[in-house]
Scaffold this motif. Structure first.
Motif, PDB file in Angstrom:
ATOM      1  N   GLY A 144       0.790  -1.253  -0.093  1.00 25.26           N
ATOM      2  CA  GLY A 144      -0.071   0.070  -0.005  1.00 25.26           C
ATOM      3  C   GLY A 144       0.916   1.210   0.196  1.00 25.26           C
ATOM      4  N   ARG A 145       0.167   2.446   0.074  1.00 28.16           N
ATOM      5  CA  ARG A 145       0.848   3.826   0.452  1.00 28.16           C
ATOM      6  C   ARG A 145       1.444   3.801   1.715  1.00 28.16           C
ATOM      7  N   LEU A 146       2.741   3.600   1.686  1.00 25.81           N
ATOM      8  CA  LEU A 146       3.401   3.660   2.951  1.00 25.81           C
ATOM      9  C   LEU A 146       3.905   5.226   3.338  1.00 25.81           C
ATOM     10  N   ALA A 147       4.144   6.195   2.524  1.00 27.94           N
ATOM     11  CA  ALA A 147       4.616   7.313   2.523  1.00 27.94           C
ATOM     12  C   ALA A 147       3.958   8.031   3.836  1.00 27.94           C
ATOM     13  N   PRO A 148       2.574   8.045   3.865  1.00 31.42           N
ATOM     14  CA  PRO A 148       1.792   8.671   5.002  1.00 31.42           C
ATOM     15  C   PRO A 148       2.184   7.989   6.397  1.00 31.42           C
ATOM     16  N   LEU A 149       2.234   6.730   6.409  1.00 38.01           N
ATOM     17  CA  LEU A 149       2.540   6.140   7.630  1.00 38.01           C
ATOM     18  C   LEU A 149       3.950   6.369   8.186  1.00 38.01           C
ATOM     19  N   PHE A 150       4.881   6.472   7.242  1.00 37.53           N
ATOM     20  CA  PHE A 150       6.238   7.242   7.579  1.00 37.53           C
ATOM     21  C   PHE A 150       6.165   8.256   8.165  1.00 37.53           C
ATOM     22  N   GLY A 151       5.454   9.171   7.587  1.00 37.95           N
ATOM     23  CA  GLY A 151       5.322  10.718   7.688  1.00 37.95           C
ATOM     24  C   GLY A 151       4.933  10.727   9.069  1.00 37.95           C
ATOM     25  N   ASN A 152       3.674  10.005   9.375  1.00 36.29           N
ATOM     26  CA  ASN A 152       3.174  10.139  10.758  1.00 36.29           C
ATOM     27  C   ASN A 152       4.096   9.544  11.891  1.00 36.29           C
ATOM     28  N   TYR A 153       4.949   8.386  11.453  1.00 35.83           N
ATOM     29  CA  TYR A 153       5.901   8.057  12.443  1.00 35.83           C
ATOM     30  C   TYR A 153       7.054   8.987  12.826  1.00 35.83           C
ATOM     31  N   ARG A 154       7.326   9.808  11.878  1.00 33.59           N
ATOM     32  CA  ARG A 154       8.480  10.796  11.921  1.00 33.59           C
ATOM     33  C   ARG A 154       7.899  11.867  12.797  1.00 33.59           C
ATOM     34  N   GLN A 155       6.860  12.121  12.669  1.00 29.94           N
ATOM     35  CA  GLN A 155       6.081  13.484  13.244  1.00 29.94           C
ATOM     36  C   GLN A 155       5.798  12.892  14.618  1.00 29.94           C
ATOM     37  N   SER A 156       5.461  11.736  14.957  1.00 31.52           N
ATOM     38  CA  SER A 156       5.530  11.264  16.332  1.00 31.52           C
ATOM     39  C   SER A 156       6.835  11.142  17.114  1.00 31.52           C
ATOM     40  N   LEU A 157       7.682  10.913  16.648  1.00 30.57           N
ATOM     41  CA  LEU A 157       9.136  11.153  17.105  1.00 30.57           C
ATOM     42  C   LEU A 157       9.356  12.675  17.125  1.00 30.57           C
ATOM     43  N   ARG A 158       9.189  13.672  16.440  1.00 31.31           N
ATOM     44  CA  ARG A 158       9.130  14.936  16.704  1.00 31.31           C
ATOM     45  C   ARG A 158       8.568  15.381  17.794  1.00 31.31           C
ATOM     46  N   ASN A 159       7.324  14.940  18.020  1.00 27.72           N
ATOM     47  CA  ASN A 159       6.475  15.386  19.116  1.00 27.72           C
ATOM     48  C   ASN A 159       6.941  14.758  20.318  1.00 27.72           C
ATOM     49  N   LEU A 160       7.527  13.642  20.354  1.00 31.02           N
ATOM     50  CA  LEU A 160       8.061  13.186  21.723  1.00 31.02           C
ATOM     51  C   LEU A 160       9.300  13.831  22.188  1.00 31.02           C
ATOM     52  N   ALA A 161      10.144  14.421  21.119  1.00 29.65           N
ATOM     53  CA  ALA A 161      11.461  14.930  21.450  1.00 29.65           C
ATOM     54  C   ALA A 161      10.946  16.496  21.837  1.00 29.65           C
ATOM     55  N   GLU A 162      10.027  16.887  21.229  1.00 28.82           N
ATOM     56  CA  GLU A 162       9.516  18.282  21.888  1.00 28.82           C
ATOM     57  C   GLU A 162       9.133  18.197  23.415  1.00 28.82           C
ATOM     58  N   CYS A 163       8.632  16.996  23.589  1.00 28.93           N
ATOM     59  CA  CYS A 163       8.329  16.849  25.063  1.00 28.93           C
ATOM     60  C   CYS A 163       9.281  16.381  25.966  1.00 28.93           C
ATOM     61  N   GLY A 164      10.476  16.157  25.438  1.00 26.91           N
ATOM     62  CA  GLY A 164      11.567  15.625  26.122  1.00 26.91           C
ATOM     63  C   GLY A 164      11.939  14.118  26.703  1.00 26.91           C
ATOM     64  N   ILE A 165      11.134  13.530  25.503  1.00 26.40           N
ATOM     65  CA  ILE A 165      11.163  11.964  25.835  1.00 26.40           C
ATOM     66  C   ILE A 165      11.856  11.594  24.581  1.00 26.40           C
ATOM     67  N   THR A 166      13.221  10.852  24.929  1.00 27.69           N
ATOM     68  CA  THR A 166      14.193  10.483  23.517  1.00 27.69           C
ATOM     69  C   THR A 166      14.625   9.075  23.466  1.00 27.69           C
ATOM     70  N   THR A 167      13.947   8.275  24.207  1.00 21.80           N
ATOM     71  CA  THR A 167      14.261   6.677  24.243  1.00 21.80           C
ATOM     72  C   THR A 167      12.894   6.089  23.625  1.00 21.80           C
ATOM     73  N   VAL A 168      12.941   5.353  22.572  1.00 23.49           N
ATOM     74  CA  VAL A 168      11.907   4.859  22.035  1.00 23.49           C
ATOM     75  C   VAL A 168      12.094   3.416  21.624  1.00 23.49           C
ATOM     76  N   CYS A 169      11.376   2.438  22.357  1.00 21.40           N
ATOM     77  CA  CYS A 169      11.401   0.845  21.977  1.00 21.40           C
ATOM     78  C   CYS A 169      10.274   0.786  21.113  1.00 21.40           C
ATOM     79  N   TYR A 170      10.647  -0.206  19.843  1.00 26.63           N
ATOM     80  CA  TYR A 170       9.733  -0.681  19.036  1.00 26.63           C
ATOM     81  C   TYR A 170       9.916  -2.207  18.574  1.00 26.63           C
ATOM     82  N   ASN A 171       9.239  -2.743  18.068  1.00 25.89           N
ATOM     83  CA  ASN A 171       9.580  -4.048  17.173  1.00 25.89           C
ATOM     84  C   ASN A 171       9.145  -4.135  15.952  1.00 25.89           C
ATOM     85  N   PHE A 172       9.512  -5.329  15.401  1.00 28.06           N
ATOM     86  CA  PHE A 172       9.223  -5.658  14.007  1.00 28.06           C
ATOM     87  C   PHE A 172       8.893  -6.903  13.882  1.00 28.06           C
ATOM     88  N   MET A 173       7.883  -7.496  14.887  1.00 25.23           N
ATOM     89  CA  MET A 173       7.390  -8.742  14.910  1.00 25.23           C
ATOM     90  C   MET A 173       6.194  -8.817  14.063  1.00 25.23           C
TER      91      MET A 173
END
Length: 398
Positions: A79-108
């Motif tokens: 499918g169209r992945l560009a919007p999903l990648f964009g949303n993920y990047r924006q979530s990271l920017r928002n977390l960093a703005e709030c001072g949270i800088t360690t993010v655990c994730y998985n690829f299972m």
């Protein structure tokens, strides 16, 4: 190491005041109510952070995000992945703005951790999580009826699986399905058998090589922004580190980790060292893995498992089981010392006790499977003792 605690949010039976009583000061949590693939808004992040910090006497902080989920379409590469990648990047920017800088994730693919029993009885009345190879085979071959599934199981395991299935009731089978699905805390997708068959069909063209490439694409899309905003991404190993339902698993051993960290050689592309996940495979030397990848470990889950020859395993005491936990702690504390001497500002590694036994007054409480208070408190106390002793004997910073 920073002592942290996984907290599932305001509805968690284990309250923030209880967390502070354990001695932990860091909170590991996520916005589980936000669907996968949707941006985490700054307002929601700030609200959760404010809740964690609302009682200043507790001196708690939001230390680690676990997890910022990767949408299934990214794993499949459809499918169209560009919007999903964009949303993920924006979530990271928002977390960093709030001072949270360690993010655990998985690829299972499809499911996270998987167990066949959530309350295996222990001596004295406690319970533990357990993975029975024959029950999983019964699910895979006779309930799911996955084509060619029998080839993935040994004859001895298959014989026991057939016996279990023939003697099982409808409620036994429903419970097994529910147990296997329980490793998705906060997930929006819960599958029945037809639903599982449909999502497995979406993976029909995804083999190990393709899933690796899909992960590499994700890293190339995400890590540059993580590096830009100062976030350390740390991928979680597969649990268990083996194929489930014919799906490839690509974060299961030392070679997998080496590949992932080589895709983008950046501090932002890091690892969650889960001693229990990696320790469930007899081929993994967990202390050696900790030493080899020490400079890219940004988060640690410390737990232990006892393995059996047929592939079954059970959650053991944190200092029991098959993994030399003292050696793992030494590797992490030595890495902390290296970072401190090198002037790395984020030198302390957040750690949390993972998957505790259900003990004492916690038996029967509606906690998330594997996450009762007392069993994890016991594990944290044991690990804290090891950390304190090792630090004193080797002159290492805690």
């Amino acid at each position: 190491m920073e002592q942290t605690w996984r907290w599932f949010g305001p509805e968690d039976v284990v309250q923030l005041s209880h967390v502070r009583q354990t001695g932990a000061t860091g909170i590991v949590t996520a916005l589980h109510h936000i669907p996968y693939g949707v941006v985490w808004p700054v307002e929601e992040i700030k609200a959760r952070k404010a809740l964690i910090e609302s009682d200043s006497s507790l001196q708690l902080r939001w230390s680690v995000v676990e997890s910022l989920p990767v949408h299934e379409s990214i794993k499949i590469g459809e499918g169209r992945l560009a919007p999903l990648f964009g949303n993920y990047r924006q979530s990271l920017r928002n977390l960093a703005e709030c001072g949270i800088t360690t993010v655990c994730y998985n690829f299972m693919p499809v499911i996270d951790w998987a167990r066949t029993e959530l309350a295996f009885p222990l001596p004295g009345g406690g319970t533990a999580l357990r993975f029975n190879a024959h029950e999983y085979a019964a699910f895979d071959c006779f309930m799911l009826q996955r084509p060619r599934a029998e080839a993935d199981h040994s004859p001895d395991v298959l014989a026991l699986a057939k016996k279990w299935f023939d003697n099982s009731s409808e409620s036994d089978r429903k419970r097994l399905l529910a147990n296997i699905m329980a490793g998705l805390p906060g997930a929006f997708d819960r599958y029945d058998i037809p639903g599982l068959r449909r999502v497995l069909e979406r993976y029909k063209d995804v083999d190990t090589g393709q899933l690796r490439e899909n992960l590499a694409t994700f890293l190339r899309e995400i890590i540059p922004v993580a590096e830009e905003v100062g976030i350390r991404m740390c991928i979680h190993p597969d649990d268990p580190p083996r194929s489930l339902m014919g799906l490839p698993r690509i974060v299961s051993n030392e070679d997998d980790l080496g590949f992932i960290l080589s895709v983008i050689n950046s501090p932002a592309n890091g690892l969650t060292l889960c001693s229990g996940s990696l320790g469930a495979s007899a081929s993994n030397d967990v202390p050696a893995i900790a030493k080899r990848f020490a400079d890219r470990i940004w988060f640690a889950h410390l737990r232990n498992v006892s393995k059996e020859p047929d592939g079954s395993f059970m959650e053991a005491d944190h200092l029991g089981g098959d993994t030399d936990m003292v050696a793992v702690v030494i590797a992490l504390l030595e890495e902390q010392k290296r970072r401190l001497e090198a002037g790395v500002p984020y030198w302390r590694i957040p750690m949390r006790p993972d998957h505790g036994h259900e003990l004492l007054d916690d038996v029967g409480k509606p906690t998330h499977p594997g996450y009762p208070a007392i069993g994890r408190l016991k594990g944290l106390a044991e690990l804290r003792g090891v950390m304190t002793a090792v630090a004193a004997l080797r002159s290492l910073p805690l």
